[in-house]
Structures are given as C-alpha cells and as structure tokens.
Design a protein around this motif. Sequence first.
Motif, PDB file in Angstrom:
ATOM      1  N   ALA A 179       1.653   9.101  -0.568  1.00 51.36           N
ATOM      2  CA  ALA A 179       3.003   9.646  -0.716  1.00 51.36           C
ATOM      3  C   ALA A 179       3.581  10.112   0.608  1.00 51.36           C
ATOM      4  N   ASP A 182       4.819   5.961   3.182  1.00 49.67           N
ATOM      5  CA  ASP A 182       6.045   5.174   3.068  1.00 49.67           C
ATOM      6  C   ASP A 182       6.267   4.837   1.602  1.00 49.67           C
ATOM      7  N   PRO A 183       7.519   4.875   1.125  1.00 50.09           N
ATOM      8  CA  PRO A 183       7.776   4.548  -0.280  1.00 50.09           C
ATOM      9  C   PRO A 183       7.373   3.126  -0.640  1.00 50.09           C
ATOM     10  N   ARG A 184       7.324   2.247   0.345  1.00 52.93           N
ATOM     11  CA  ARG A 184       6.959   0.850   0.068  1.00 52.93           C
ATOM     12  C   ARG A 184       5.455   0.657  -0.068  1.00 52.93           C
TER      13      ARG A 184
END
Length: 237
Positions: A179, A182-184
């Motif tokens: 978390a 990176d959101p990806r």
Amino acid sequence: MTLSVEQAYRAIAARMPQHTGAAAAPRAVPATVLADPEWLRADLDTAARLYGGADGRVLGTIRWYSASSVLVAPAIEGLVLAGHALDPALAATTFAMHPDGRFAGARSARVLGPDPAELGAALAESLGAAVAAIAGVSGAAERALWAIAGDSIGNRLLWAGTARGDVERVLALAEPLAARIDPRLPRPRFLRVGDTPVLRRSSCCLIYLAPGGGDKCVSCPRQRPDERDRRLRELMG
C-alpha cells in the motif's frame, strides 16, 4: 539501534546462508542500468540470445521478472531477517551478473530503518523508475510490470519468512508494504497447498511465448484456476 551494512548482512546470513547478497558472479553492474534506456535496449539483445527471438514486450517482461526479484531481495531479506531493510535505491544497489547476462544476485550499500513505511517509499522510487524505463524501451505495459514487481515482493517475503521460521507474521507485512508503494502494484496474495504457503501470482513472465520457452509455469495465472491448483498440488505433494 542503527545497523551497519556489514551487521545487517551478518544477521541475514545467520538465517539465510544463500541470501541474494551472497551470490558470486564475475560482473558487478550498478542497478541504475534499469533506468538507462541505452543499456535496456542492449539488454533486449542479451535476452534474445538467452531466450530466443521474441518481440520486445516478451523479452522485456522476462528480463524484468528476473531483475525485479533480485532488486527487491536485499531490502526484504534485511527487513525480515535483520530488522532493518537494506536500501533498494538503484544508486545503492549493485547486481552480480553472469557473463551471459543472467542476474545472479544483488547487494545494497546502505541500510534503512526498521519501519516498513520507509521501505515502501524507497521501493516506490526505485521500482517506479525501472518500470517506466523498461516499459518505454520494450513496449511492455507498465501495469504488467508492476504486477511482476508485486509478485517479486511477495515471493521474497515468503522465502525470508520461511528462513526466519515465522511465515504468517512476515506475510502480514505484504498488504501494508504494498500500500505504501504504488496503486498499480497488486497486493501480494497467498494460499496454502496442504501445509505450505504459496504466492498466488498476479503476473506472467511470458517465457512460454519465447521459442523453446516450454509450458506455462506451474503457478502461472494464465491458466484455469482448477488447472493451476491441480499442478500446484502435484508439485507440492
């Protein structure tokens, strides 16, 4: 307590003698090459020699599958086995490479603190730079490369946790660490095959698309879930 690099590696070696930093190879290559388009273009030629002719997307993906695992290893091994992550910054990391271009291992020259949040921020920077550069040169999708990075982190947590003898507690680090990156980056997920924890992969190395690459890996997500589960059970006994 602040650890030196030497102290961190001694702590890692005490529980994992075959840690990534122990790998020996004749070539020392700075990890900054992963953000160097010129080196990456030459590395696609290296990949073609290793794996046969394939398009840049396939070759770049295969190479990142190896490079990302080696890149994140000192940081994860340090956090789990020494209590302090080794810095995954590209400028702090040196790869040990075989003459044919295969990644043998990596060592970091700096120690971070014990906070997983600090490690997450450092991984965000190093992985982000590498993913953007590799995608730009090879044509591989950044989202696919981030998924590979997530699996590399998950596997390194699993292996280091096994060496520590405290797998469940170590695997609990996966969600908060991811978390912070990176959101990806997909959150690493794990399952049990019998009594053995196994990473539930989100990424594919694409090696089966290279000439002579063979079948899909046992844990490859590009197969029916029931087929993957059957193959995993057969492998794990």
